[in-house]
Design an enzyme around this catalytic site. Structure first.
Site, short mmCIF file in Angstrom:
data_model
loop_
_atom_site.label_atom_id
_atom_site.label_comp_id
_atom_site.label_asym_id
_atom_site.label_seq_id
_atom_site.Cartn_x
_atom_site.Cartn_y
_atom_site.Cartn_z
N GLU A 1 1.44 -5.30 10.92
CA GLU A 1 0.98 -3.91 11.03
C GLU A 1 1.79 -3.21 12.10
O GLU A 1 1.78 -3.62 13.26
CB GLU A 1 -0.51 -3.87 11.39
CG GLU A 1 -1.43 -4.51 10.36
CD GLU A 1 -1.64 -3.64 9.11
OE1 GLU A 1 -1.25 -2.45 9.14
OE2 GLU A 1 -2.18 -4.17 8.13
N HIS B 1 0.88 -1.18 0.00
CA HIS B 1 0.00 0.00 0.00
C HIS B 1 0.91 1.23 0.00
O HIS B 1 1.73 1.40 0.91
CB HIS B 1 -0.91 0.00 1.23
CG HIS B 1 -1.86 -1.16 1.23
ND1 HIS B 1 -2.07 -1.94 2.34
CD2 HIS B 1 -2.63 -1.66 0.24
CE1 HIS B 1 -2.94 -2.90 2.02
NE2 HIS B 1 -3.31 -2.75 0.77
N HIS C 1 3.30 -3.41 6.96
CA HIS C 1 2.24 -2.42 6.68
C HIS C 1 2.11 -1.46 7.84
O HIS C 1 2.66 -1.68 8.92
CB HIS C 1 0.89 -3.14 6.53
CG HIS C 1 0.77 -3.95 5.29
ND1 HIS C 1 -0.02 -3.59 4.23
CD2 HIS C 1 1.34 -5.13 4.95
CE1 HIS C 1 0.07 -4.50 3.28
NE2 HIS C 1 0.88 -5.45 3.68
N GLU D 1 1.86 3.70 2.99
CA GLU D 1 2.28 3.17 4.28
C GLU D 1 3.80 3.33 4.40
O GLU D 1 4.59 2.44 4.11
CB GLU D 1 1.80 1.72 4.41
CG GLU D 1 0.27 1.71 4.37
CD GLU D 1 -0.36 0.34 4.47
OE1 GLU D 1 -1.61 0.29 4.49
OE2 GLU D 1 0.36 -0.67 4.54
ZN LIG Z 1 -1.36 -2.03 4.21
#
Ligand SMILES: [Zn+2]
Length: 341
Positions: free
Chosen positions: A219, A60, A155, A63
Site C-alpha cells: 500500500e 483495484h 495498491h 488506485e
Molecule cells: Zn487496492
C-alpha cells in the site's frame, strides 16, 4: 520504436478492457516484449538474471499511483532508458475498472484468487479475469526453475493512514520471513509490515503460496485521481524497482529491524447483513487504535470488541458485500532475528 503498438500498450488495454489479442515485438537490446492479454505484458531479456519479477497494479481500478508508476517503468524500458535484465511480468489488473475510475466493476478482484473465482454460482468479468491472471502468473513462474520469484502487488488505500506506506506479508505457513525482502521494502519507504494470520484469496498470497514467491500487497498511500499523484512520494519504491530490474546483482541496504513497525492480524470483522455498522466514523485513518473492550462494530445480534490493549483498524469498509471482510484488526508485534531467514 516509432509506430510500435507497444507504445500504446496501456491505451490499447483500456480500449479492449477484458481481452486483447496477444502480440510481441523485439526491443532494441534484443529483449522480447510479449503482450499476453489486456494489461499483461512480459519482458524476456536475451540473457535474463536470476530474478523473475511480477509487478502488478490496478487490481483495484481507481488506485492510480501504482498504475502511473508501472507505466513509467514500462515506458523507460520500451524507450531504452532502462535496461531490463530480469524476466519481468507487468500486470495492469482491471482496465475496465480503470476506465470507469472505480475500484471494481462487479466484484473485488483481490478476493478472487487461489481458486475463489470458481467458487459459488456467480459469474462475471472479474472472476474470468482472476482465472486468467492466475494462468499468466503460473506460465511466467513455471517457465523456469531456480530463479528467485518476486511479486509486488501495488495498491493505494481508500482512506488516509497513520502510516502512509505499508505492506501485507502473506501467511507463510510457518516459514521464516525474508530479511532481504524486508530490507527491500524498508529501503522503498515501506516501513510498516502487517503479518497475515492465515490463507487469503489475495493476489500476493496466490504467488507466495503457489510458487514460493516473495510476494507482498504493498500500500503506497491514499487514492488520488489519475494525474494528481505526486510521484516524489513514491520515488524510493520506483528507484528500488529500477535497480531490481536493471542490475542483476543489486541488493538493498542491510535491514535495520529497529526501522520496521510490525503488526499482526488479531481478528477480522466480517459483514453478515445490511444491518452491519461500525461504531467509529467511516472516514477513520488506517491504524487508528482502540482500547481493549471498545465496541467496534455490530451486525444484528453480533458485536465485535477490541480484544488487545492497543488494537488498530485497517481497511474498514462497511460498503463491502455481505460475507466479505469489513475490517482487519491488528496489534503490534515483534519480529525477532530467529523469525528471519
Ligand atoms: Zn487496492
Amino acid at each position: 520504436m516509432n509506430g510500435s503498438r507497444l507504445d500504446d500498450f496501456l491505451a490499447l488495454s483500456r480500449a479492449h478492457p477484458w481481452e486483447l489479442t496477444p502480440f510481441s515485438e523485439s526491443l532494441a537490446d534484443g529483449a522480447r516484449a510479449q503482450v499476453w492479454d489486456t494489461g499483461v505484458l512480459c519482458i524476456e531479456p536475451a540473457v535474463p538474471g536470476n530474478r523473475d519479477l511480477v509487478l502488478s497494479c490496478g487490481i483495484h481500478g481507481n488506485e492510480t499511483a501504482p498504475i502511473e508508476l508501472c507505466e513509467r517503468l514500462l515506458n523507460a524500458i520500451l524507450s531504452g532508458r532502462l535496461t531490463c535484465r530480469q524476466r519481468l511480468l507487468f500486470i495492469f489488473g482491471n482496465p475496465a475498472a480503470m476506465n470507469l475510475g472505480v475500484r471494481e466493476v462487479e466484484e473485488n478482484l483481490n478476493r478472487l484468487f487461489s481458486g475463489a473465482h470458481a467458487r459459488g454460482e456467480k459469474r462475471n468479468h472479474e472472476r474470468e479475469r482472476a482465472a486468467r491472471l492466475e494462468q499468466y502468473v503460473t506460465r511466467f513462474f513455471e517457465a523456469r526453475d531456480g530463479a528467485e520469484r518476486l511479486h509486488y502487488d501495488l495498491h493505494t488505500a481508500i482512506r488516509p493512514s497513520a502510516y502512509e506506506k505499508f505492506a501485507i506479508y502473506p501467511f507463510t505457513h510457518g516459514a521464516p520471513y525474508s530479511r532481504q525482502q524486508l530490507a527491500f521494502l524498508c529501503s522503498a519507504g515501506v516501513e510498516t509490515i502487517l503479518l497475515a494470520d492465515g490463507p487469503t484469496t489475495t493476489f500476493s498470497y496466490f504467488s507466495a503460496h503457489g510458487f514460493g514467491a516473495h510476494a507482498f500487497t504493498v500500500e503506497l498511500g491514499k487514492v488520488m485521481p489519475f494525474g494528481q499523484n505526486d510521484a516524489r512520494r513514491f520515488a524510493a519504491m520506483e528507484r528500488n524497482l529500477e535497480q531490481l530490474i536493471s542490475e542483476p546483482d543489486w541488493q538493498p541496504p542491510a535491514l535495520d529491524l529497529n526501522q520496521l513497525r510490525v503488526f499482526r492480524v488479531c481478528q477480522e470483522i466480517t459483514k453478515q447483513s445490511e444491518q452491519f455498522r461500525f461504531h467509529f466514523a467511516d472516514t477513520i485513518a488506517n491504524f487508528s487504535a482502540f482500547a481493549a473492550g471498545t465496541l467496534l462494530a455490530e451486525d444484528g445480534e453480533q458485536q465485535w470488541f477490541a480484544q488487545e490493549q492497543q488494537e488498530a483498524v485497517v481497511f474498514p469498509n462497511a460498503g463491502v458485500a455481505n460475507g466479505q471482510r469489513a475490517a482487519l484488526m491488528v496489534t503490534t508485534a515483534e519480529l525477532t532475528t530467529d523469525m528471519l531467514a
